[in-house]
Design an enzyme around this catalytic site. Structure first.
Site, PDB file in Angstrom:
ATOM      1  N   GLU A  85      28.710  44.873  49.423  1.00  0.00           N
ATOM      2  CA  GLU A  85      29.762  44.406  49.795  1.00  0.00           C
ATOM      3  C   GLU A  85      30.792  44.977  50.112  1.00  0.00           C
ATOM      4  OE1 GLU A  85      31.093  41.518  51.232  1.00  0.00           O
ATOM      5  OE2 GLU A  85      31.486  40.082  49.982  1.00  0.00           O
ATOM      6  N   ASP A  86      32.412  44.949  51.001  1.00  0.00           N
ATOM      7  CA  ASP A  86      33.105  45.931  50.610  1.00  0.00           C
ATOM      8  C   ASP A  86      33.804  46.078  49.146  1.00  0.00           C
ATOM      9  OD1 ASP A  86      34.350  42.833  50.848  1.00  0.00           O
ATOM     10  OD2 ASP A  86      35.383  43.101  52.884  1.00  0.00           O
ATOM     11  N   ASP A 101      36.910  40.916  43.891  1.00  0.00           N
ATOM     12  CA  ASP A 101      37.537  39.707  43.604  1.00  0.00           C
ATOM     13  C   ASP A 101      36.987  38.841  42.693  1.00  0.00           C
ATOM     14  OD1 ASP A 101      40.535  39.853  43.887  1.00  0.00           O
ATOM     15  OD2 ASP A 101      40.360  39.192  45.564  1.00  0.00           O
ATOM     16  N   LYS A 135      37.819  44.641  42.506  1.00  0.00           N
ATOM     17  CA  LYS A 135      39.252  44.967  41.834  1.00  0.00           C
ATOM     18  C   LYS A 135      39.084  43.483  40.004  1.00  0.00           C
ATOM     19  CE  LYS A 135      41.731  43.393  45.321  1.00  0.00           C
ATOM     20  NZ  LYS A 135      42.936  42.382  46.006  1.00  0.00           N
ATOM     21  N   PHE A 182      46.508  44.019  47.496  1.00  0.00           N
ATOM     22  CA  PHE A 182      45.967  44.016  48.485  1.00  0.00           C
ATOM     23  C   PHE A 182      45.655  44.983  49.554  1.00  0.00           C
ATOM     24  CE2 PHE A 182      44.787  42.332  52.564  1.00  0.00           C
ATOM     25  CZ  PHE A 182      44.124  41.392  52.313  1.00  0.00           C
ATOM     26  N   VAL A 183      44.867  45.781  49.713  1.00  0.00           N
ATOM     27  CA  VAL A 183      44.153  46.226  50.873  1.00  0.00           C
ATOM     28  C   VAL A 183      43.697  46.503  51.794  1.00  0.00           C
ATOM     29  CG1 VAL A 183      43.560  48.093  48.805  1.00  0.00           C
ATOM     30  CG2 VAL A 183      41.656  46.740  49.431  1.00  0.00           C
ATOM     31  N   ASP A 240      40.727  43.849  55.804  1.00  0.00           N
ATOM     32  CA  ASP A 240      41.460  43.697  56.899  1.00  0.00           C
ATOM     33  C   ASP A 240      42.693  42.615  56.755  1.00  0.00           C
ATOM     34  OD1 ASP A 240      39.857  40.771  56.424  1.00  0.00           O
ATOM     35  OD2 ASP A 240      41.436  40.358  58.480  1.00  0.00           O
ATOM     36  N   ARG A 243      40.972  47.026  60.502  1.00  0.00           N
ATOM     37  CA  ARG A 243      40.132  47.619  59.656  1.00  0.00           C
ATOM     38  C   ARG A 243      39.337  48.977  60.200  1.00  0.00           C
ATOM     39  NH1 ARG A 243      36.851  42.468  58.246  1.00  0.00           N
ATOM     40  NH2 ARG A 243      37.776  41.060  59.518  1.00  0.00           N
TER      41      ARG A 243
HETATM   42  P1  IMP Z   1      36.212  37.241  46.260  1.00  0.00           P
HETATM   43  O1  IMP Z   1      35.061  36.016  46.725  1.00  0.00           O
HETATM   44  O2  IMP Z   1      37.555  36.844  45.871  1.00  0.00           O
HETATM   45  O3  IMP Z   1      35.682  38.417  45.185  1.00  0.00           O
HETATM   46  O4  IMP Z   1      36.643  38.016  47.562  1.00  0.00           O
HETATM   47  C1  IMP Z   1      35.944  38.477  47.838  1.00  0.00           C
HETATM   48  C2  IMP Z   1      36.161  38.492  49.813  1.00  0.00           C
HETATM   49  O5  IMP Z   1      37.684  38.672  49.574  1.00  0.00           O
HETATM   50  C3  IMP Z   1      35.784  40.306  50.398  1.00  0.00           C
HETATM   51  O6  IMP Z   1      34.833  39.622  51.043  1.00  0.00           O
HETATM   52  C4  IMP Z   1      37.246  40.913  51.099  1.00  0.00           C
HETATM   53  O7  IMP Z   1      36.680  39.802  52.284  1.00  0.00           O
HETATM   54  C5  IMP Z   1      38.179  39.883  50.405  1.00  0.00           C
HETATM   55  N1  IMP Z   1      39.280  40.465  49.577  1.00  0.00           N
HETATM   56  C6  IMP Z   1      39.847  40.643  48.857  1.00  0.00           C
HETATM   57  N2  IMP Z   1      40.503  41.427  48.486  1.00  0.00           N
HETATM   58  C7  IMP Z   1      40.682  42.203  49.581  1.00  0.00           C
HETATM   59  C8  IMP Z   1      41.640  43.251  49.853  1.00  0.00           C
HETATM   60  O8  IMP Z   1      41.959  43.348  48.791  1.00  0.00           O
HETATM   61  N3  IMP Z   1      42.494  43.531  51.211  1.00  0.00           N
HETATM   62  C9  IMP Z   1      41.148  42.671  52.576  1.00  0.00           C
HETATM   63  N4  IMP Z   1      39.734  41.497  52.081  1.00  0.00           N
HETATM   64  C10 IMP Z   1      39.930  41.455  50.651  1.00  0.00           C
END
Ligand code: IMP
Length: 176
Positions: A99-100, A103, A131, A152-153, A159, A165
């Site tokens: 996973e990238d 958050d 994060k 936010f990155v 993206d 990207r």
């Molecule tokens: P989560 O479900 O809140 O953990 O979010 C995960 C998804 O949110 C990631 O797979 C990203 O697609 C998106 N995301 C969260 N933070 C960022 C960021 O800083 N930049 C870009 N995409 C983000």
């Protein structure tokens, strides 16, 4: 964040190369003889996945799963939706989710639950960016590239509204 602009570089291309190499070596060591399936989470993880697998010199297979967790524009919607599924069953397999970013943790915990229901032998996670300050659900991460503050990155797969990207580094996106 309309009218936003690129801010400082948080992780340079050289730092990405070095860390992805380290992760690859650790995964190769831990999964030797296991022939794992690496499941990349679309779209954000495709760049990381491409570099990571080239740093893992053992037998492995790959697949992708697509989820949508952010309404376009970068705000968490709180809802995770499967937009494209794996191409193969994972029953009895060693699965490593690639996973990238984690958050809130909602996306990865949804994915883990979804894949657990398919009876793999084991599921682990490899995340490029953590994060941690923003976590809403507890989730165990097995391999983590970088821990970053709550910014936010974009770049290296990340993206904003579909853009950025293709940057070879990870940068902060600033409100203009
Ligand atoms: P989560 O479900 O809140 O953990 O979010 C995960 C998804 O949110 C990631 O797979 C990203 O697609 C998106 N995301 C969260 N933070 C960022 C960021 O800083 N930049 C870009 N995409 C983000």
């Amino acid at each position: 964040m309309s009218g936003s602009r690129l801010g400082r570089i948080l992780v340079s291309e050289a730092e990405l190369n070095a860390r992805v190499g380290e992760l690859g070596r650790a995964i190769a060591r831990d999964y030797a003889g296991e022939s794992p399936i690496l499941v990349g989470v679309l779209q954000g993880a495709f760049l990381f996945m491409a570099d990571l697998i080239r740093a893992i010199p053992i037998d492995l297979t790959t697949d992708f799963i697509g989820v949508s967790s952010y309404a376009s524009g970068g705000k968490p919607s709180g809802q995770v939706r499967l937009v494209s599924d794996l191409s193969m069953p994972i029953e009895g397999r060693q699965v490593l989710i690639v996973e990238d970013i984690v958050d809130t943790g909602l996306t990865l915990s949804y994915l883990k639950r979804n894949l657990e229901a398919r009876h793999p032998k084991r599921i682990q996670t490899c995340v490029l960016v953590d994060k941690i300050e923003r976590r809403q659900v507890e989730i165990e991460l097995d391999y983590v590239g970088f821990t970053i503050p709550n910014v936010f990155v974009v770049g290296y797969g990340f993206d904003y509204g579909g853009l950025y990207r293709n940057l070879p580094y990870i940068a902060e996106l600033e409100a203009a």
